[in-house]
Design a protein around this motif. Structure first.
Motif, PDB file in Angstrom:
ATOM      1  N   ASP A  85       0.830  -1.214   0.000  1.00 30.87           N
ATOM      2  CA  ASP A  85       0.000   0.000   0.000  1.00 30.87           C
ATOM      3  C   ASP A  85       0.860   1.256   0.000  1.00 30.87           C
ATOM      4  OD1 ASP A  85      -2.444  -1.211  -0.114  1.00 30.87           O
ATOM      5  OD2 ASP A  85      -2.872  -1.071   2.029  1.00 30.87           O
ATOM      6  N   LEU A  86       1.877   1.253   0.819  1.00 34.58           N
ATOM      7  CA  LEU A  86       2.758   2.415   0.903  1.00 34.58           C
ATOM      8  C   LEU A  86       3.534   2.620  -0.392  1.00 34.58           C
ATOM      9  CD1 LEU A  86       4.029   1.738   4.521  1.00 34.58           C
ATOM     10  CD2 LEU A  86       2.730   3.745   3.820  1.00 34.58           C
ATOM     11  N   MET A  87       3.975   1.540  -1.002  1.00 32.26           N
ATOM     12  CA  MET A  87       4.679   1.634  -2.280  1.00 32.26           C
ATOM     13  C   MET A  87       3.778   2.223  -3.359  1.00 32.26           C
ATOM     14  SD  MET A  87       6.495  -2.126  -2.212  1.00 32.26           S
ATOM     15  CE  MET A  87       6.868  -2.118  -3.974  1.00 32.26           C
ATOM     16  N   LEU A  88       2.560   1.706  -3.444  1.00 33.41           N
ATOM     17  CA  LEU A  88       1.630   2.188  -4.468  1.00 33.41           C
ATOM     18  C   LEU A  88       1.314   3.658  -4.279  1.00 33.41           C
ATOM     19  CD1 LEU A  88      -0.088   1.272  -6.895  1.00 33.41           C
ATOM     20  CD2 LEU A  88      -1.953   0.825  -5.281  1.00 33.41           C
ATOM     21  N   ASP A  89       1.044   4.048  -3.047  1.00 36.02           N
ATOM     22  CA  ASP A  89       0.734   5.451  -2.784  1.00 36.02           C
ATOM     23  C   ASP A  89       1.940   6.343  -3.092  1.00 36.02           C
ATOM     24  OD1 ASP A  89      -1.534   7.125  -1.513  1.00 36.02           O
ATOM     25  OD2 ASP A  89       0.275   7.860  -0.501  1.00 36.02           O
ATOM     26  N   THR A  90       3.138   5.832  -2.839  1.00 39.81           N
ATOM     27  CA  THR A  90       4.349   6.610  -3.101  1.00 39.81           C
ATOM     28  C   THR A  90       4.541   6.869  -4.588  1.00 39.81           C
ATOM     29  OG1 THR A  90       5.468   5.781  -1.111  1.00 39.81           O
ATOM     30  CG2 THR A  90       6.862   6.637  -2.873  1.00 39.81           C
ATOM     31  N   VAL A  91       4.407   5.823  -5.417  1.00 42.21           N
ATOM     32  CA  VAL A  91       4.607   6.041  -6.859  1.00 42.21           C
ATOM     33  C   VAL A  91       3.484   6.891  -7.445  1.00 42.21           C
ATOM     34  CG1 VAL A  91       5.973   3.950  -7.158  1.00 42.21           C
ATOM     35  CG2 VAL A  91       3.505   3.843  -7.525  1.00 42.21           C
ATOM     36  N   TYR A  92       2.290   6.807  -6.872  1.00 43.92           N
ATOM     37  CA  TYR A  92       1.213   7.701  -7.303  1.00 43.92           C
ATOM     38  C   TYR A  92       1.537   9.147  -6.932  1.00 43.92           C
ATOM     39  CZ  TYR A  92      -2.128   3.929  -8.436  1.00 43.92           C
ATOM     40  OH  TYR A  92      -2.784   2.863  -8.993  1.00 43.92           O
ATOM     41  N   ARG A  93       2.070   9.339  -5.738  1.00 43.65           N
ATOM     42  CA  ARG A  93       2.404  10.696  -5.284  1.00 43.65           C
ATOM     43  C   ARG A  93       3.524  11.301  -6.122  1.00 43.65           C
ATOM     44  NH1 ARG A  93       6.107  11.746  -1.553  1.00 43.65           N
ATOM     45  NH2 ARG A  93       5.963   9.625  -0.693  1.00 43.65           N
ATOM     46  N   GLN A  94       4.431  10.468  -6.587  1.00 42.83           N
ATOM     47  CA  GLN A  94       5.583  10.947  -7.341  1.00 42.83           C
ATOM     48  C   GLN A  94       5.290  11.135  -8.831  1.00 42.83           C
ATOM     49  OE1 GLN A  94       8.449   7.889  -6.404  1.00 42.83           O
ATOM     50  NE2 GLN A  94       9.029   8.825  -4.447  1.00 42.83           N
ATOM     51  N   MET A  95       4.127  10.740  -9.289  1.00 40.74           N
ATOM     52  CA  MET A  95       3.797  10.874 -10.714  1.00 40.74           C
ATOM     53  C   MET A  95       3.854  12.325 -11.167  1.00 40.74           C
ATOM     54  SD  MET A  95       0.460   8.427 -11.329  1.00 40.74           S
ATOM     55  CE  MET A  95       0.258   8.929 -13.052  1.00 40.74           C
ATOM     56  N   PRO A  96       4.492  12.622 -12.302  1.00 33.75           N
ATOM     57  CA  PRO A  96       4.382  13.971 -12.875  1.00 33.75           C
ATOM     58  C   PRO A  96       2.934  14.244 -13.271  1.00 33.75           C
ATOM     59  CG  PRO A  96       6.179  12.712 -13.889  1.00 33.75           C
ATOM     60  CD  PRO A  96       5.376  11.738 -13.084  1.00 33.75           C
ATOM     61  N   ARG A  97       2.461  15.446 -12.989  1.00 32.93           N
ATOM     62  CA  ARG A  97       1.081  15.795 -13.317  1.00 32.93           C
ATOM     63  C   ARG A  97       1.080  17.037 -14.209  1.00 32.93           C
ATOM     64  NH1 ARG A  97      -0.601  12.138  -9.689  1.00 32.93           N
ATOM     65  NH2 ARG A  97       0.050  12.385  -7.518  1.00 32.93           N
ATOM     66  N   SER A  98       0.526  16.897 -15.402  1.00 31.67           N
ATOM     67  CA  SER A  98       0.492  17.994 -16.359  1.00 31.67           C
ATOM     68  C   SER A  98      -0.550  19.024 -15.955  1.00 31.67           C
ATOM     69  CB  SER A  98       0.159  17.457 -17.756  1.00 31.67           C
ATOM     70  OG  SER A  98       1.098  16.494 -18.164  1.00 31.67           O
ATOM     71  N   ASP A  99      -0.312  20.262 -16.359  1.00 30.77           N
ATOM     72  CA  ASP A  99      -1.295  21.322 -16.185  1.00 30.77           C
ATOM     73  C   ASP A  99      -2.349  21.161 -17.279  1.00 30.77           C
ATOM     74  OD1 ASP A  99      -2.780  23.591 -15.836  1.00 30.77           O
ATOM     75  OD2 ASP A  99      -1.124  25.005 -16.116  1.00 30.77           O
ATOM     76  N   LEU A 100      -3.571  20.847 -16.893  1.00 34.90           N
ATOM     77  CA  LEU A 100      -4.633  20.563 -17.858  1.00 34.90           C
ATOM     78  C   LEU A 100      -5.405  21.808 -18.291  1.00 34.90           C
ATOM     79  CD1 LEU A 100      -6.072  17.305 -16.225  1.00 34.90           C
ATOM     80  CD2 LEU A 100      -4.285  17.512 -17.963  1.00 34.90           C
ATOM     81  N   ALA A 101      -5.063  22.948 -17.729  1.00 36.39           N
ATOM     82  CA  ALA A 101      -5.802  24.175 -18.031  1.00 36.39           C
ATOM     83  C   ALA A 101      -5.699  24.507 -19.518  1.00 36.39           C
ATOM     84  CB  ALA A 101      -5.252  25.339 -17.208  1.00 36.39           C
ATOM     85  N   GLY A 102      -6.832  24.912 -20.089  1.00 38.58           N
ATOM     86  CA  GLY A 102      -6.848  25.342 -21.475  1.00 38.58           C
ATOM     87  C   GLY A 102      -6.964  24.223 -22.490  1.00 38.58           C
ATOM     88  N   MET A 103      -6.968  22.971 -22.045  1.00 39.36           N
ATOM     89  CA  MET A 103      -7.085  21.848 -22.966  1.00 39.36           C
ATOM     90  C   MET A 103      -8.546  21.494 -23.206  1.00 39.36           C
ATOM     91  SD  MET A 103      -4.190  19.155 -21.641  1.00 39.36           S
ATOM     92  CE  MET A 103      -2.471  19.604 -21.428  1.00 39.36           C
ATOM     93  N   THR A 104      -8.839  20.894 -24.357  1.00 40.55           N
ATOM     94  CA  THR A 104     -10.145  20.305 -24.583  1.00 40.55           C
ATOM     95  C   THR A 104     -10.255  19.048 -23.739  1.00 40.55           C
ATOM     96  OG1 THR A 104      -9.425  18.866 -26.394  1.00 40.55           O
ATOM     97  CG2 THR A 104     -10.075  21.142 -26.964  1.00 40.55           C
TER      98      THR A 104
END
Length: 257
Positions: A85-104
């Motif tokens: 559980d801790l491993m999964l949450d860690t890799v989710y937390r570390q994921m790069p997240r794009s700025d979705l503003a202005g996209m369709t």
């Protein structure tokens, strides 16, 4: 995979306490001075799973990687179930997240799909860890909140938004698993798909009847020529994402009307 090798198979209270700890504050407060931290244990565990898969991940293997006594890992994490559980949450937390503003919305959904596909390339074991009960940590919460933005403001109900995201991620995981399995087969056998088919071709020519299986012969030959293999993960992803977007478009249009 063992019965407890899934998300949320451990003690839920202890798991949540560890998931929501303050960064760097994961070690136990009592006893002698600790030689490691929860963060170090997680990093070691993720490294092992990335390189060798979940089958190679044990509390002992993590301890060995950190240079600790065989049972020392248990002073930081109660057991393998909580560790996963801790491993999964860690890799989710570390994921790069794009700025979705202005996209369709189509662009947003495509970005979310790409982010998850890239995650599974970096951490293939995630594709094989059942998450019907996801660890409710900060990484999962941040990922979920970010990805729901792709469906926000489209006239979908909250339940539809959740289902649309589940549908999208199910597609990405399915295609990614086949890509991972294909790469593993090549690594294990020491030969590419093309080389494997070349070796099998002489026997297939003797036993396979194009007259008996005309569609299989025609379509299989066309796909094989196009992909230089029986399957192309990249083509399946591109084709499937387009169909997924078309299906979501029908849902969105029905709700807006």
């Amino acid at each position: 995979m063992g019965a407890r090798e899934r998300s949320s198979a451990g003690n839920p209270v202890r798991t949540l306490e560890l998931l929501w700890r303050e960064p760097g504050r994961g070690g136990p407060a009592r006893g002698p001075k600790q030689r490691s931290t929860v963060e170090a244990v997680l990093a070691a565990a993720i490294d092992i799973a990335d390189a060798e898969g979940l089958a190679a991940l044990t509390m002992r293997s993590v301890a060995a990687k950190l240079g600790l006594a065989p049972m020392a890992t248990y002073t930081y994490v109660p057991g393998k179930a909580e560790l996963l559980d801790l491993m999964l949450d860690t890799v989710y937390r570390q994921m790069p997240r794009s700025d979705l503003a202005g996209m369709t919305w189509r662009e947003k959904v495509s970005v979310i799909a790409a982010e998850n596909r890239e995650l599974l390339v970096r951490h293939p074991w995630v594709a094989y860890l059942p998450t019907t009960r996801p660890p409710l940590g900060p990484g999962v919460a941040a990922k979920y909140d970010h990805e729901l933005q792709a469906f926000d403001g489209l006239g979908l109900s909250d339940v539809d938004m959740d289902a649309a995201l589940t549908y999208l991620l199910g597609f990405v995981t399915s295609v990614s698993r086949i890509a991972i399995d294909t790469a593993r087969a090549a690594a294990d056998s020491g030969e590419s798909d093309h080389e494997w088919w070349q070796r099998a071709a002489p026997l297939l020519e003797r036993v396979f009847s194009a007259d008996r299986y005309p569609l299989a012969a025609r379509v299989g030959a066309a796909a094989g020529q196009a992909h230089d293999s029986a399957y192309s993960a990249d083509h399946a992803y591109t084709f499937g994402l387009a169909r997924t977007l078309d299906g979501l478009a029908a849902l969105i249009e029905s709700r807006s009307s």
